[in-house]
Design an enzyme around this catalytic site. Structure first.
Site, mmCIF file in Angstrom:
data_model
loop_
_atom_site.group_PDB
_atom_site.id
_atom_site.type_symbol
_atom_site.label_atom_id
_atom_site.label_comp_id
_atom_site.label_asym_id
_atom_site.label_seq_id
_atom_site.Cartn_x
_atom_site.Cartn_y
_atom_site.Cartn_z
ATOM 1 C CG ASP A 1 24.085 219.402 76.032
ATOM 2 O OD1 ASP A 1 24.837 220.374 76.205
ATOM 3 O OD2 ASP A 1 24.327 218.259 76.473
ATOM 4 C CD GLU B 1 27.471 222.101 73.802
ATOM 5 O OE1 GLU B 1 28.544 222.230 74.418
ATOM 6 O OE2 GLU B 1 26.854 221.031 73.751
#
Length: 655
Positions: free
Chosen positions: A332, A385
C-alpha cells in the site's frame, strides 16, 4: 514450541526481588551483526516474546530494540504490571535489551516499560514483534506461539503456476470485518474460522482465483481498515488467534484459492503504545517532520535509511510469506514512499542529496524488498499500489525498475469510471478515456482494479455511479465488468460490486446480501460468475495479459457510436476471442466488424442475455464470417449489438 535450552546460571534480581535470567538468548553475534547491518530478515525468530524451557523451567524470553533507553522492563499480568520488576539487560552495543522470565506462559499479556536517556521520558510500549495482541481498544501484547499443522501441500506445490503471469488472476478484494456479519448477534463480524467455509465456497462458486484481504495486521483504529498498522507480526485479534488466521488461509488454499495480503510499509500511526518515539527518540521514523510525518494521513513515516528499520520491515514482509503461507503482498501507498514531496507544499519537504524529490532510500528499500522476496519465495507475487507515472515499477531492479511483479492500473480505474459516469449521449466526446490506456498498457504488468478506494468517502457504489434508470444502471455495470475482463491485465473487484450493492461500502456493516432476493442483482452476480469462468477457461483472455502480442484493435475509432472492438489472442493455442462493446443504450443492427479469420464465430458470452437481466438481443449463438473486407481484414461479421453490452466471440480454429 521450545525455542532453546541454556544451562548457565546468571540470575539477576529486580528491584522487587523477581528473578530474571540474562544468560538466555536467541541472538548470536551474527544475528546482531546482520540486524545492525540491515540484512536480518527473520528477526521475528529472535526479537519479541518466545516461550522456552531453561533448565526444566518454563518461561518466556523477551528481546526488544531500544538503543536510546536508560532502562527497559517487561511488565505484564504475570507481575501485576509492576514497572519495577523484570528489568531487561542491554546486549552489548546492539541496542537490544533481553532477558528470560520464568513462569510466563502462553496467553500472558505484556508491554515494555521504557525509560529513556532523553529527558527521562517514560512510556509503556507494545512489543513491535508480538505475534498477537489484546483486542482493541486494549493495547497489550500477548505471549503466543505459532504452532500449526498445515494441510495445503497440494496448493503450495502448484502455487508457482497459479500465480504466474500467464495464468488467470481474478482477485476478490475483501474487508473481513464487513463481508458478512451475524445479525442475530448484534451484527458482529465473523471470525477467521467462521468465515473460512463461507468465503471459500462463495469465491469458488463465483470463479475468482484469489482473495485479497485488506490489512489484517493489528491496528488500533478499526475505521482505518487496517491501514494504520501497529502489529507488523500480529494478525488482528478482533477475529481470533494466529492459528485461526492460519486456518482461514489453509482452508482457502485447500479449495484452490490464493491469498494476497495488504501490507503497509509506507507509514504507521502515532498511538503512544506503538512504534512512534519508541525509546524517547524517533527510532523507527525520521525525526524531522518534513520527512517523518505524513500530513495527509497524520501518521509517521519509516526511516528507510536506518539499517535496523530495514531489517524490521523486511522481516515483517517475509514473516507473512514464511509463517502464514501468503501467496503475495499488495504493498500500500508506494507513491507516498517514492516522493519526498508527497502531499506536501513547497517548503514542507527536504530534497534528496541531488536536489530532487525522489526518496532514494525508499527506492533502494523497495528494490531490495522485491529482490529478497522473490529470492526467498519465487512462487509469490508482489503488487504495488502506485498511483503516479513512476517508470518501471514492475520491472526488475537490474533494469532500473522497482522489482514488483505487478502494479495496479490506477489510471485505468479513474478514466474508466469517469467515462461510465457520463450519460451515454455524451460518451462520444470522451471516447479517448477508454482508448488511452493502450498507449501505456505494456509498460507495466498491470492489475485492473475496481477497488475499495472507489466506493468510499462519498463516491458511492459501483452501481450507484452508473447513469440512467435502474435497468440501464445494471446494464452499465455488467458492461463495465465485461469490459474489464476483456482488457489485457489481471483483475480485481471489491466485494459487493459483483452483485450490485446500492449503497456505499460501510466498514461497520455487512454487505447487503438480502439484495440477492431480487432478479437484477441475481443476474449481475451470474454475469460475474460467467465472465470469471470465461476468463479462466480461455487462454486468449489471460495468457498474454502482459504481452502486446495478445491484443489487437479491430476498431478503436468509432467514438460517434461509442463502440470498441478488439481481438485477444493466446500464446499456446490458435484460439482467438473477439470482443465488441456497445457503450450506448441504442441497439445496432448490421454493425460490420472486420475479422482476421473466416468460418464460424461463436457468440460465447452476451451481456444482454435475459439470464443476466438483459433485453435478449444477440446474434443467435454465432455468425459465419463473410468474405467482405472491413477494417483492413479480409473477412467481416455483420453483427447485432445489444444496448449497453459486451459481446464475446470465439473463432473456429481452421481444420
Amino acid at each position: 514450541m521450545d525455542k532453546g535450552v541454556m544451562t548457565t546460571n546468571h540470575v539477576g534480581p529486580s528491584e522487587a526481588g523477581t528473578r530474571v535470567r540474562y544468560d538466555v538468548s536467541l541472538l548470536s553475534e551474527q544475528d546482531l551483526h546482520l540486524f545492525n547491518e540491515g540484512t536480518h530478515y527473520q528477526l521475528y525468530q529472535k526479537l519479541g516474546a518466545h516461550l522456552m524451557t531453561v533448565d526444566g523451567v518454563r518461561g518466556a524470553y523477551f528481546a526488544v530494540w531500544a538503543p536510546n533507553a536508560r532502562q527497559v522492563s517487561v511488565i505484564g499480568d504475570f507481575s501485576s504490571w509492576d514497572r519495577r520488576s523484570h528489568a531487561l539487560r542491554p546486549r552489548g552495543q546492539s541496542g537490544i535489551w533481553e532477558g528470560f522470565v520464568p513462569g510466563v506462559s502462553a496467553g500472558a499479556c505484556y508491554k515494555y516499560y521504557v525509560i529513556s536517556h532523553s529527558d527521562d521520558y517514560r512510556v509503556e510500549k507494545a512489543d513491535p514483534f508480538a505475534f498477537w495482541s489484546e483486542i482493541p481498544p486494549k493495547t497489550a501484547s500477548v505471549v503466543y506461539d505459532l504452532d500449526y499443522f498445515w494441510g495445503d501441500e497440494e496448493w503450495m506445490g502448484r502455487r508457482r503456476e497459479r500465480n504466474s503471469f500467464t495464468s488467470p488472476v481474478a482477485i476478490y478484494e475483501v474487508h473481513l470485518g464487513s463481508w458478512m456479519r451475524v445479525p442475530e448477534e448484534k451484527h458482529r463480524p465473523l471470525g477467521y474460522r467462521e468465515i473460512a467455509p463461507k468465503l471459500a465456497a462463495y469465491v469458488e462458486r463465483m470463479g475468482f482465483t484469489h482473495v485479497q484481504f485488506m490489512p489484517l495486521m493489528e491496528h488500533p483504529f478499526y475505521g482505518s481498515w487496517g491501514y494504520q498498522t501497529t502489529g507488523y507480526f500480529a494478525p488482528t485479534s478482533r477475529y481470533g488467534t494466529p492459528q485461526d488466521f492460519m486456518y482461514l488461509i489453509d482452508y482457502l488454499h485447500q479449495r484452490g484459492i490464493g491469498v494476497l495480503l495488504d501490507w503497509v510499509p509506507s507509514h504507521f500511526p502515532s498511538d503512544e503504545h506503538g512504534l512512534g518515539y519508541f525509546d524517547g527518540t524517533h527510532l523507527y521514523e525520521h525525526a524531522d517532520p518534513r520527512q517523518g510525518f505524513h500530513p495527509e494521513w497524520k501518521s509517521c513515516i519509516f526511516n528507510y535509511g536506518r539499517n535496523e528499520v530495514r531489517s524490521f520491515l523486511m522481516s515483517s514482509a517475509l514473516f507473512w510469506l514464511d509463517v502464514y503461507h501468503a501467496d503475495g503482498l499488495r504493498v500500500d501507498g508506494v507513491a507516498s514512499m517514492l516522493y519526498l514531496d508527497y502531499a506536501r507544499n513547497e517548503g514542507e519537504w527536504i530534497p534528496n542529496q541531488f536536489g530532487g524529490r525522489e526518496n532514494l532510500e525508499a527506492v533502494a528499500f523497495l528494490r531490495r524488498f522485491n529482490e529478497d522476496v522473490y529470492k526467498s519465495h519465487p512462487s509469490v507475487q508482489t503488487i504495488a499500489e502506485e498511483s503516479t507515472a513512476w517508470p518501471m515499477v514492475s520491472r526488475p531492479p537490474y533494469l532500473g525498475g522497482l522489482g514488483f511483479g505487478m502494479k495496479w492500473d490506477m489510471g485505468w480505474m479513474h478514466d474508466t469510471l469517469v467515462y461510465f459516469s457520463k450519460d451515454p449521449i455524451h460518451r462520444q466526446y470522451h471516447h479517448n478515456q477508454l482508448t488511452f490506456r493502450m498507449v501505456y498498457a505494456w509498460t507495466e504488468n498491470f492489475v485492473l482494479p475496481l477497488s475499495h478506494d472507489e466506493v468510499v468517502y462519498g463516491k458511492g457504489s459501483l452501481l450507484g455511479k452508473m447513469p440512467g434508470d435502474d435497468w440501464q444502471k445494471f446494464a452499465n455495470l455488467r458492461l463495465l465488468l465485461g469490459y474489464m475482463y476483456a482488457q489485457p491485465g489481471k483483475k480485481l473487484l471489491f466485494m459487493g460490486g459483483e452483485f450490485g450493492q446500492w449503497r456505499e461500502w460501510n466498514h461497520d456493516e455487512s454487505l447487503d446480501w438480502n439484495l440477492l432476493e431480487y432478479a437484477p442483482h441475481q443476474g449481475l452476480q451470474k454475469w460475474v460468475q460467467d465472465v470469471n469462468r470465461l476468463y479462466r477457461s480461455e487462454p486468449a483472455l489471460h495468457e498474454l495479459d502482459f504481452d502486446q502480442a495478445g491484443f489487437e484493435w479491430i476498431d478503436c475509432n468509432d467514438g460517434a457510436s461509442s463502440t470498441l472492438s478488439f481481438i485477444r489472442k493466446a500464446k499456446s493455442t490458435e484460439d482467438i476471442v473477439l470482443v465488441v462493446c456497445n457503450f450506448t443504450p441504442v441497439a445496432r443492427s448490421g454493425y460490420r466488424i472486420g475479422v482476421p479469420r473466416g468460418g464460424l464465430w461463436k457468440e460465447i458470452l452476451n451481456g444482454d442475455s435475459p439470464d443476466y437481466g438483459g433485453s435478449g438481443l444477440g446474434n443467435l449463438g454465432g455468425l459465419q464470417a463473410e468474405p467482405v473486407p472491413s477494417h483492413g481484414r479480409p473477412h467481416s461479421l455483420s453483427l447485432t449489438l445489444p444496448p449497453l453490452a459486451a459481446l464475446f466471440f470465439k473463432a473456429e480454429i481452421p481444420g
